[in-house]
Write an enzyme that holds these catalytic residues in place. Structure first.
Site, PDB file in Angstrom:
ATOM      1  CG  ASN A   1      -1.505   1.352   1.368  1.00 44.20           C
ATOM      2  OD1 ASN A   1      -1.768   2.014   0.404  1.00 44.20           O
ATOM      3  ND2 ASN A   1      -2.139   1.088   2.675  1.00 44.20           N
ATOM      4  CD1 TRP A   2       3.075   1.035  -2.322  1.00 42.11           C
ATOM      5  CD2 TRP A   2       3.246   2.043  -4.558  1.00 42.11           C
ATOM      6  NE1 TRP A   2       4.228   0.145  -3.665  1.00 42.11           N
ATOM      7  CE2 TRP A   2       3.778   0.708  -5.152  1.00 42.11           C
ATOM      8  CE3 TRP A   2       3.513   3.037  -6.063  1.00 42.11           C
ATOM      9  CZ2 TRP A   2       4.240   0.543  -6.214  1.00 42.11           C
ATOM     10  CZ3 TRP A   2       3.649   2.811  -6.665  1.00 42.11           C
ATOM     11  CH2 TRP A   2       4.379   1.500  -7.100  1.00 42.11           C
TER      12      TRP A   2
ATOM     13  CD  GLU B   1      -2.320   5.387   6.976  1.00 44.02           C
ATOM     14  OE1 GLU B   1      -3.398   5.513   5.436  1.00 44.02           O
ATOM     15  OE2 GLU B   1      -2.235   4.574   7.322  1.00 44.02           O
TER      16      GLU B   1
ATOM     17  CD  GLU C   1      -3.410  -2.734   7.226  1.00 44.65           C
ATOM     18  OE1 GLU C   1      -1.999  -2.798   7.103  1.00 44.65           O
ATOM     19  OE2 GLU C   1      -4.456  -2.056   6.730  1.00 44.65           O
TER      20      GLU C   1
ATOM     21  N   GLY D   1       2.466   2.193  10.925  1.00 47.32           N
ATOM     22  CA  GLY D   1       3.571   3.087   9.924  1.00 47.32           C
ATOM     23  C   GLY D   1       3.968   3.582  11.777  1.00 47.32           C
TER      24      GLY D   1
ATOM     25  CB  SER E   1       5.380  -1.601  11.851  1.00 45.92           C
ATOM     26  OG  SER E   1       4.636  -0.298  12.372  1.00 45.92           O
TER      27      SER E   1
ATOM     28  N   GLY F   1       2.813  -1.027   4.214  1.00 49.95           N
ATOM     29  CA  GLY F   1       2.675   0.142   4.131  1.00 49.95           C
ATOM     30  C   GLY F   1       4.154   0.775   3.263  1.00 49.95           C
ATOM     31  N   GLY F   2       4.635   1.505   4.561  1.00 50.09           N
ATOM     32  CA  GLY F   2       5.774   1.805   4.789  1.00 50.09           C
ATOM     33  C   GLY F   2       7.104   0.960   3.357  1.00 50.09           C
TER      34      GLY F   2
HETATM   35  C1  PEP Z   1      -1.304   0.208   5.301  1.00 56.36           C
HETATM   36  O1  PEP Z   1      -0.752   1.219   5.700  1.00 56.36           O
HETATM   37  O2  PEP Z   1      -1.711  -0.542   5.487  1.00 56.36           O
HETATM   38  C2  PEP Z   1       0.639  -0.731   7.101  1.00 56.36           C
HETATM   39  C3  PEP Z   1       0.305  -1.892   6.951  1.00 56.36           C
HETATM   40  O3  PEP Z   1       1.706   0.590   6.803  1.00 56.36           O
HETATM   41  P1  PEP Z   1       2.389   0.454   7.201  1.00 56.36           P
HETATM   42  O4  PEP Z   1       3.718  -1.501   7.285  1.00 56.36           O
HETATM   43  O5  PEP Z   1       3.787   1.742   7.127  1.00 56.36           O
HETATM   44  O6  PEP Z   1       2.236  -0.081   9.170  1.00 56.36           O
END
Ligand code: PEP
Length: 251
Positions: A9-10, A97, A167, A173, A212, A233-234
Site C-alpha cells: 500500500n503506497w 486511515e 491491521e 506506520g 510495520s 505500507g512504508g
Molecule cells: C498500511 O498502511 O496498511 C500499513 C500496514 O502500513 P505500515 O506497514 O507502514 O505500518
C-alpha cells in the site's frame, strides 16, 4: 492450501519520477512464483504503474473506490468499473486511515465492498483495533464487529472472492508490530467467526497481517498458521525491502 499474498500500500506517496524509480526496482526483483504480489499506488499513478509493470507477475489495486460501481455524477470519486477498465483487479476497503481520518463507517464500507465485487474487483477488507481498544481487552470484539457488519449485510459467501487484512491501528506506520502470536490469535478468531457460517469460505479466505511489517519480522509473522501474507505500507516503497518481504511469504 491457501496461496500467500503480499500487497504493498503506497498510500499518498509518490511523484511521476519516484514512481518510475519504484517501478524500475520492482521490475528487477526476483519474485517467488508461489506468492501473489500486488501493489496499490495512489489513484493518480495507477495508469503509470500498469504500463510500467506490464508483463510482470504483479497485480495492481486501488486504495479506495466509490460506493457506486458504475461511473456517474459523483465528484472526486473513482468508480470500481473505471478501475477495472484501467486494469486494476483489487481494491482496499476500510483502511484505518480512511475510517479514522475520512470518517468512513461500516455502512459506507459495505457499499464500497459490494460495488467493487459487482465489477469483479477483489476487495481487501481492512479491520483492526486501536491501542485504546486493545488495552481495554476489546480487540476481538471490535474486529469481530467490523467483520460482522459485512457478513450481516452481504452474507459470508462474499469472502469467497475477497481478502481480509487484519491491521492493528497502533501498529500502522508506528514501527510497533503485533507479535506473531498476537496476530495469529486475531487471525484465528477471524477464521473461526467465518467458519461459524461457512467452513469452506473460512478455510479458503486469505488473511493478511498489516502493521510495520519489514523483511526482518516477516518470516516469523508469515510462519503462523492463519497468516497468509501481509499488507505492507512504508516498507513497500523500497523495492528491495518489498521483494524480501515477498520472498519471506514463499515456501
Ligand atoms: C498500511 O498502511 O496498511 C500499513 C500496514 O502500513 P505500515 O506497514 O507502514 O505500518
Amino acid at each position: 492450501m491457501r496461496r500467500p499474498m503480499v500487497a504493498g500500500n503506497w498510500k499518498m506517496h509518490g511523484t511521476r519520477t519516484s514512481v518510475a524509480e519504484l517501478i524500475d526496482g520492482l521490475r528487477r526483483l526476483d519474485l517467488p512464483s508461489d506468492v501473489d504480489v500486488a501493489v496499490f499506488p495512489p489513484c493518480l499513478h495507477i495508469n503509470q504503474v500498469i504500463d510500467g509493470l506490464k508483463g510482470q507477475p504483479i497485480s495492481i489495486g486501488a486504495q479506495n473506490s466509490a460506493v457506486e460501481s458504475m461511473q456517474g455524477a459523483l465528484t472526486g470519486e473513482v468508480a470500481p468499473s473505471q478501475l477495472v477498465d484501467a486494469g486494476c483487479s483489487l481494491v482496499l476497503v476500510g483502511h484505518s486511515e480512511r475510517r479514522q481520518i475520512m470518517g468512513e463507517q461500516d455502512g459506507m464500507l459495505i457499499r464500497k465492498f459490494a460495488a467493487a465485487q459487482a465489477c469483479g474487483l477483489i476487495p481487501v477488507l481492512c479491520i483492526g483495533e486501536t491501542l485504546e481498544q486493545r488495552e481495554a481487552g476489546k480487540t476481538l470484539e471490535v474486529v469481530g464487529r467490523q467483520l460482522d457488519s459485512v457478513i450481516e449485510e452481504l452474507g459470508v459467501g462474499v469472502f469467497a472472492k475477497a481478502v481480509i487484512a487484519y491491521e492493528p491501528v497502533w501498529a500502522i506506520g508506528t514501527g510497533l508490530t503485533a507479535s506473531p502470536q498476537q496476530a495469529q490469535d486475531v487471525h484465528a478468531a477471524i477464521r473461526a467467526q467465518l467458519a461459524e457460517k461457512n467452513s469452506e469460505v473460512a478455510q479458503g479466505v486469505r488473511l493478511l497481517y498489516g502493521g510495520s511489517v519489514k523483511a526482518a519480522n516477516a518470516v516469523e509473522l508469515f510462519g503462523m498458521p492463519d497468516i497468509d501474507g501481509g499488507l505492507i505500507g512504508g516498507a513497500s516503497l523500497n523495492a528491495d525491502e518489498f521483494g524480501a518481504i515477498c520472498r519471506a511469504a514463499g515456501n
